[in-house]
Design an enzyme around this catalytic site. Structure first.
Site, mmCIF file in Angstrom:
data_model
loop_
_atom_site.group_PDB
_atom_site.id
_atom_site.type_symbol
_atom_site.label_atom_id
_atom_site.label_comp_id
_atom_site.label_asym_id
_atom_site.label_seq_id
_atom_site.Cartn_x
_atom_site.Cartn_y
_atom_site.Cartn_z
ATOM 1 N N GLY A 502 0.812 -1.210 0.000
ATOM 2 C CA GLY A 502 0.000 0.000 0.000
ATOM 3 C C GLY A 502 0.847 1.262 0.000
ATOM 4 N N ALA A 546 15.389 0.687 -3.160
ATOM 5 C CA ALA A 546 16.768 0.611 -3.653
ATOM 6 C C ALA A 546 17.044 -0.760 -4.248
ATOM 7 C CB ALA A 546 17.743 0.897 -2.517
ATOM 8 N N ILE A 662 13.144 11.990 -4.346
ATOM 9 C CA ILE A 662 11.799 11.465 -4.095
ATOM 10 C C ILE A 662 11.236 10.988 -5.437
ATOM 11 C CG2 ILE A 662 9.452 12.124 -3.407
ATOM 12 C CD1 ILE A 662 11.481 11.823 -1.062
ATOM 13 N N LYS A 666 3.539 12.116 -4.280
ATOM 14 C CA LYS A 666 2.295 11.817 -3.575
ATOM 15 C C LYS A 666 2.459 10.619 -2.639
ATOM 16 C CE LYS A 666 -2.466 11.922 -4.950
ATOM 17 N NZ LYS A 666 -3.369 11.768 -6.103
ATOM 18 N N VAL A 735 12.007 5.802 2.353
ATOM 19 C CA VAL A 735 11.043 6.749 2.927
ATOM 20 C C VAL A 735 10.037 6.057 3.847
ATOM 21 C CG1 VAL A 735 11.231 8.345 0.975
ATOM 22 C CG2 VAL A 735 9.434 6.599 0.955
ATOM 23 N N GLU A 737 10.411 4.057 6.941
ATOM 24 C CA GLU A 737 10.480 3.991 8.397
ATOM 25 C C GLU A 737 10.970 5.294 9.015
ATOM 26 O OE1 GLU A 737 11.141 0.003 9.648
ATOM 27 O OE2 GLU A 737 11.932 -0.540 7.703
HETATM 28 MO MO1 MOS Z 1 10.032 -2.706 8.482
HETATM 29 S S1 MOS Z 1 9.673 -2.853 10.494
HETATM 30 O O1 MOS Z 1 11.648 -3.388 8.408
HETATM 31 O O2 MOS Z 1 8.864 -3.729 7.738
#
Ligand code: MOS
Length: 771
Positions: A502, A546, A662, A666, A735, A737
């Site tokens: 998502g 990445a 980026i 969005k 982007v 965590e």
């Molecule tokens: Mo993230 S907690 O490495 O899915």
């Protein structure tokens, strides 16, 4: 321009000068991307949006298989011991019941092999599943019921009766610590860093803070409950799952059932939220075992309570943070140590010192995570494992020090910006926290903050502002690979065993692929979510973008080479080398002479080919050996705290990010906002209530475990530096965590500024502000 900015520019220049040594294909600048359609960075809506809105996207527990039965689980009510009696007769005779499986009739299965620090494919433990009568945590599955309908399975499971021979267990933090702690180790890396003599430097420092910060257990609450629909075809196992790691899961299930990896096929076309927990847990293994016994396809969907019983969460933490500083604010000593808890058969020590390692220039450092074990369900990754809670301690302590020194907290942070990685000595690939702070402070109106706490009042509401820094490491795990199929009409299908939870992966990657190949979005199909596809790619550690990018870059190079071969001597491209051409107008052109061009369709037609297929592996992540690479954020929060009730409302929030290029404005903004919302929950409401007498989670429901709802979330302003990282594929760092990281501290620091009350124990509920 400040001295620090000047220094950073110098560092950046040095980094760029060194870049060719470790330049990786697909880094920035990437000459093969011509930016013809302006797709990279464009705010394109998610391509899977229309299917989801129409209800046409099939999630894991929406697959319908012929002759399918439904599963329900019974859970233990003790934390440690053995099952003494287990009565299943009534359940077996209940309407619609097809099978009751317990340790008495479960097929033989091997324990799951260890993956990274946590067994069972990014989560869980190395315990055998339902192979004997032993109980290892309160909530351990003791029986599986299969029935013709979910309601029949749920009813039958309620008729199962168990008694236990209970053994003395360890279920309190105090008892766990009293047994002795062990050094934490995350993914094979020790969680201890010692530089100089931090205690001596702290003792000698003229200014200091030294405090303990605590964070509670957290549980994952994705909207989509964990579940799978699966079946056996002979000895082959097909699993439709909600997964962040299809390839790892197929491998692990094969080990458990003694199969060849190719005999297990895991799909995961859509995931309704993962946050680190959508891995392989007992429920898929139990459902597969029961399906084998019953010889029927099985759908298992955990109840919300079931998720808390069998899917591990985030451990509590107890953190000491001490900083010793000079009068000008420069840090001499930085100490960040403390304790987390873990199950006996699990190794996921929330690495809360990771962000501290690269955050500030301090000559003396002591960082250490220790693990106390108890009889509990295994922990696992939860969004920014380590950083989300570690930055609460660190960034609150920096705020406390700023207060004592009378230095603005933004300024104090800038004064301690490191010129290179303080623990590894590596140069940063790209670090623009100062720019992020300056831009964020300006837009937020930080200059209006009162330095003295408790000064701003609006009726019965106390108003305050706080800030915090977030950093999250850039990772790129080995094992990425991609296949590209170019059809004669110019349509391209890129296949990779990656995941869409998502967050917009399929959309952002389609944008990059289209731009890379000189195509429009509708000429590209991005195929993912299937263990039969190439690559071993984990949607975790914010590294999937990445990983996919490097894989696609490698496959694209192979494609270009193949096309030039096919083009032959009659093409305008004759004699050109792969490095000299790029994608343009659904074809290839010479990079510095675009008139030398031939369309894909023309190349394939002349070669009499219907399609060209190439597959390639990503190069190993050498960039990580040369550079210290992190995403960064500067966070600003305004709160209103009711002086009568203690109620806290976050009234404004701004996140200023530095994550490289980026790829989709969005979906990236949405990732940042989602992380910040999760961080507001971490700051104010989220807390797993673990009964230390019994080891049982007492609030396994969204009614009693409080995540933010719409009314808890203000307008969230997002900006970013958009400075491409010269050493990351596509110039982009993660982007996913970084969004949650630092938010807890920004809120707590704002609460201090509003009220003068320093709450060092999360969540900051109103009772803590009323004292
Ligand atoms: Mo993230 S907690 O490495 O899915």
């Amino acid at each position: 321009m400040s001295v620090i900015q000047d220094t950073l520019q110098t560092v950046m220049k040095k980094a760029l000068a060194l870049a060719p040594d470790s330049w990786i294909p697909g880094g920035n600048p990437d000459p093969l991307i011509r930016h013809q359609h302006g797709l990279i960075g464009a705010p394109i809506s998610r391509i899977d949006g229309p299917q989801k809105v129409r209800g046409a996207a099939t999630f894991a527990t929406e697959f319908v298989l012929d002759n399918m039965v439904y599963a329900a689980l019974a859970f233990s009510t003790i934390a440690r011991g053995r099952i003494a009696t287990l009565e299943t007769d009534a359940a077996e005779k209940a309407p619609g019941v097809v099978l009751v499986m317990t340790y008495r009739n479960a097929p033989k299965m091997k324990p799951a092999p260890v993956f990274m620090s946590a067994p069972k494919a990014a989560g869980g433990d190395d315990l055998p599943v339902m192979q004997d009568d032993s109980i290892h945590w309160n909530g351990h599955p003791i029986a599986v019921v299969l029935a013709e309908t979910q309601e029949q399975a749920d009813h039958a499971v309620s008729l199962i009766r168990a008694t236990y021979e209970e053994l003395p267990g360890t279920t309190s933090l105090a008892a766990a610590k009293a047994k002795g702690v062990k050094p934490g180790n995350f993914g094979g890396q020790p969680l201890q860093t010692v530089i100089g003599d931090a205690e001596a430097a702290l003792a000698a420092a003229p200014h200091k803070v030294d405090a303990v910060y605590t964070t509670p257990r957290h549980n994952h609450n994705a909207i989509e409950l964990h579940g799978a629909t699966l079946m056996w075809q002979g000895d082959d196992l097909i699993v439709h799952d909600a997964s962040q790691l299809v390839a790892h899961e197929a491998f692990t299930l094969a080990q458990v059932f003694g199969l060849d990896e190719k005999q297990v096929h895991v799909t995961s076309p859509y995931v309704g939220g993962g946050f680190g927990a959508k891995g392989l847990w007992d429920h898929q293994i139990l459902a597969a075992a029961a399906a084998r016994l019953a010889q029927r396809p099985v759908r298992i969907m955990l109840s919300r309570e079931g998720v808390y019983r069998v899917v591990g969460g985030r451990t509590l933490t107890e953190q000491r943070v001490a900083i010793g500083a000079q009068a000008d604010g420069r840090f001499d000593a930085l100490i960040h140590t403390g304790t987390v808890v873990s199950g006996e058969h699990n190794n996921m020590p929330e690495p809360f010192i990771l962000a501290t390692r690269g955050a500030y220039a301090a000559a003396n450092m002591h960082l250490d995570v220790e693990v106390a074990t108890m009889d509990m369900l295994a922990n696992t990754f939860m969004r920014a494992p380590g950083e989300a809670v570690g930055t609460f301690g660190l960034e609150c302590a920096v705020d406390e020090l700023a207060d004592r020194l009378g230095i603005d907290p933004v300024e104090l942070r800038i004064r301690n910006e490191p010129e290179k990685d303080p623990t590894t000595g590596l140069l940063f690939s790209s670090r623009n926290i100062v720019e992020a702070y300056r831009a964020g402070a300006e837009r937020f109106g930080w200059s209006k903050r009162a330095a003295q706490p408790g000064q701003q009042r609006d009726g019965e509401w106390l108003v305050g502002m706080g800030c915090a820094t977030g950093t999250y490491p850039y990772y790129r795990m080995p094992g990425g690979a991609a296949r590209i199929v170019l059809a004669k009409d110019g349509h391209v299908t890129v296949s990779i065993a990656a995941h869409e939870m998502g967050m917009g992966t399929a959309t952002a990657q389609s944008q990059v692929i289209a731009e890379r190949l000189g195509l429009t979005m509708d000429q590209v199909t991005f195929a993912y979510g299937d263990s039969d596809l190439p690559g071993v790619v984990l949607a975790g550690g914010s590294q999937q973008t990445a990983s996919i990018g490097a894989s696609v870059t490698a496959a694209h190079r192979a494609l270009v080479a193949e096309l030039l071969k096919l083009a032959g001597n009659d093409s305008p491209l004759a004699g050109l080398k792969p490095d000299e051409v790029g994608g343009l107008n659904a074809g290839l052109c010479k990079l510095d002479e675009p008139d030398l061009y031939e369309s894909y369709a023309s190349i394939l037609a002349r070669a009499q080919r219907d399609a060209v297929t190439v597959e390639a592996e990503a190069p190993p992540p050498l960039e990580l050996m040369h550079w210290s690479m992190h995403s960064h954020s500067a966070l600003f929060c305004e709160v209103r705290v009711n002086a009568v009730t203690g109620e806290t409302r976050v009234s404004r929030f701004l996140g200023s990010f530095d994550c490289g290029r980026i790829l989709n404005a969005k979906t990236a903004a949405s990732q940042f906002r989602g992380g910040i919302i999760m961080g507001i929950g971490l700051a104010l409401t989220e807390e797993t209530l673990f009964d230390e007498r019994t080891g049982r989670i007492m609030n396994p429901s969204l009614a009693e475990y409080h995540v933010p709802v719409h009314l808890d979330v203000p307008e969230i302003d997002i900006l970013w530096t958009d400075i491409p990282d010269p050493h990351a594929p596509m110039g982009a760092r993660g982007v996913g965590e970084i969004g949650i990281t630092g938010v807890g501290a920004a809120v707590a620091n704002a609460i201090y500024n509003a009220t003068g009350k320093r709450i060092r124990d999360l969540p900051i509920t109103l009772d803590k502000l009323m004292g």
